[in-house]
Design an enzyme around this catalytic site. Structure first.
Site, PDB file in Angstrom:
ATOM      1  N   GLY A  22     -39.413   1.589  40.889  1.00  0.00           N
ATOM      2  CA  GLY A  22     -39.739   1.463  39.111  1.00  0.00           C
ATOM      3  C   GLY A  22     -40.977   2.107  39.454  1.00  0.00           C
ATOM      4  CB  ALA A  23     -43.163   1.831  42.350  1.00  0.00           C
ATOM      5  N   GLY A  26     -45.469   3.761  34.742  1.00  0.00           N
ATOM      6  CA  GLY A  26     -45.364   2.404  33.871  1.00  0.00           C
ATOM      7  C   GLY A  26     -45.610   1.767  34.568  1.00  0.00           C
ATOM      8  N   GLY A  28     -43.820  -0.842  37.072  1.00  0.00           N
ATOM      9  CA  GLY A  28     -44.304  -0.949  38.519  1.00  0.00           C
ATOM     10  C   GLY A  28     -45.038   0.187  39.367  1.00  0.00           C
ATOM     11  CB  SER A 148     -36.776  -6.918  27.775  1.00  0.00           C
ATOM     12  OG  SER A 148     -37.876  -6.714  26.711  1.00  0.00           O
ATOM     13  CE1 TYR A 174     -34.108  -1.670  27.786  1.00  0.00           C
ATOM     14  CE2 TYR A 174     -35.381  -3.882  26.130  1.00  0.00           C
ATOM     15  CZ  TYR A 174     -35.041  -3.038  27.157  1.00  0.00           C
ATOM     16  OH  TYR A 174     -36.223  -3.120  27.373  1.00  0.00           O
TER      17      TYR A 174
END
Ligand SMILES: NC(=O)c1ccc[n+]([C@@H]2O[C@H](COP(=O)([O-])OP(=O)(O)OC[C@H]3O[C@@H](n4cnc5c(N)ncnc54)[C@H](OP(=O)(O)O)[C@@H]3O)[C@@H](O)[C@H]2O)c1
Length: 298
Positions: A22-23, A26, A28, A148, A174
């Site tokens: 996820g780079a 955001g 990442g 989270s 989630y």
């Protein structure tokens, strides 16, 4: 509030390799920027190759000579995860930091290519399989798992992790996926701690990124009232961090020598936090989730 770049100020990561899922956006992308600026070879992985390319250019413009590589990774497909793991292993015979950062939140009901519920499949199972496949490269590595405070919303239903026998609830799904992230950390440490692998879990804060793109105005209202009910558990929505600030804890988690030997810890605000749900740290449930995940990933 410090930033990811400030966390690595004076830290030399030359010769180290960091893999970040996820780079392309955001937290990442921000983490990649900081770790590359400190001298690490950073392997940026995500689906959107154009966005990954832009992230790479952005990093290199800021840190001339930065060493970055790009790998296509789709966590919603086990075949895609396997292809990415091969590509990463070719780039890096040894990985010092694996940052399991990619994620989706509150998505409408959907199934991955392998039939998993989308949030559990992306946030947990895709990373479970990636980590398992990269195990030969991970001796002595720090594994930073983005969880989270959303984990307070729900435990994982180990009898129905893919929502086959219940009406889908996107908030609970989630929360369950973020609980699964913490349980994954617990079992990684039990299995591989003696081999020098150290996994930690991170809550980055509430950060202004594109993660909330599936949220409606009503969802924000619902979340606010849930947060008010859980204020004692740290679920506070009031102070929105920038990505630079939000990435500080995960970059600290990846680099802080003071975390050596800390075992299974949940980190927020660059500190160990103890307000984790007992169900997320339960070692027996961590074993069960691992076995279920192994069966599902085949
Ligand atoms: N932002 C917050 O307030 C907050 C709070 C608590 C926890 N977190 C956690 O922090 C992590 C990062 O979130 P963020 O806020 O940076 O979100 P973001 O801005 O939406 O970025 C998410 C990243 O994940 C990647 N991704 C999504 N689905 C993927 C898939 N199927 N395969 C591979 N990559 C995928 C996206 O890239 P592509 O679309 O290019 O694949 C993107 O790079 C998540 O795990 C999230 O749960 C965030």
């Amino acid at each position: 509030m410090s930033t990811a770049r400030e966390v690595v100020d004076g830290v030399d990561l030359t010769g180290k390799t960091c893999v970040i899922t996820g780079a392309s956006a955001g937290l990442g992308r921000e983490s990649a920027r900081a770790l590359a600026a400190a001298g690490a070879h950073v392997i940026l992985a995500a689906r959107n190759m154009a966005a990954l390319g832009e992230a790479q250019q952005w990093i290199e413009a800021e840190s001339p000579g930065a060493r970055t590589s790009l790998v296509a990774l789709d966590l919603t497909s086990l075949a895609g995860v396997r292809t990415a793991a091969v590509a990463i292993a070719e780039l890096a015979p040894r990985i010092d930091v694996l940052m399991n950062n990619a994620g989706v939140m509150f998505t409408p009901f959907a199934r991955t290519a392998d039939g998993f519920e989308n949030q559990f499949g992306t946030n947990h199972l895709g990373h479970f399989e990636l980590t398992r496949l990269l195990r030969p490269q991970l001796a002595g590595a720090r594994i930073v798992i983005l969880s989270s405070d959303g984990h307070h919303m729900s435990d994982v239903d180990l009898d129905d992790p893919n929502w086959e026998r219940r009406e889908y609830d996107k908030f609970a799904a989630y929360g369950a996926s973020k609980t699964a992230n913490i349980l994954h950390m617990v079992e990684l440490n039990r299995r591989y701690g003696d081999a020098g692998v150290h996994a930690v879990a991170v809550h980055p804060g509430v950060v202004g990124t594109s993660l909330a793109r599936h949220m409606t105005r009503d969802d924000f209202g619902a979340l606010r009232s849930m947060a008010a009910d859980n204020r004692d558990k740290g679920a506070v929505l009031d102070s929105l961090l920038t990505p630079e600030q939000g990435a500080a804890t995960q970059v600290w988690a990846a680099t802080a020598p003071e975390l050596d030997g800390a075992g299974s810890v949940y980190l927020a605000d660059r500190a160990i936090r103890d307000d984790v749900e007992a169900y997320a740290l339960d070692p027996e449930r961590a074993v069960r989730l691992w076995e279920i995940s192994e069966t599902l990933c085949g």
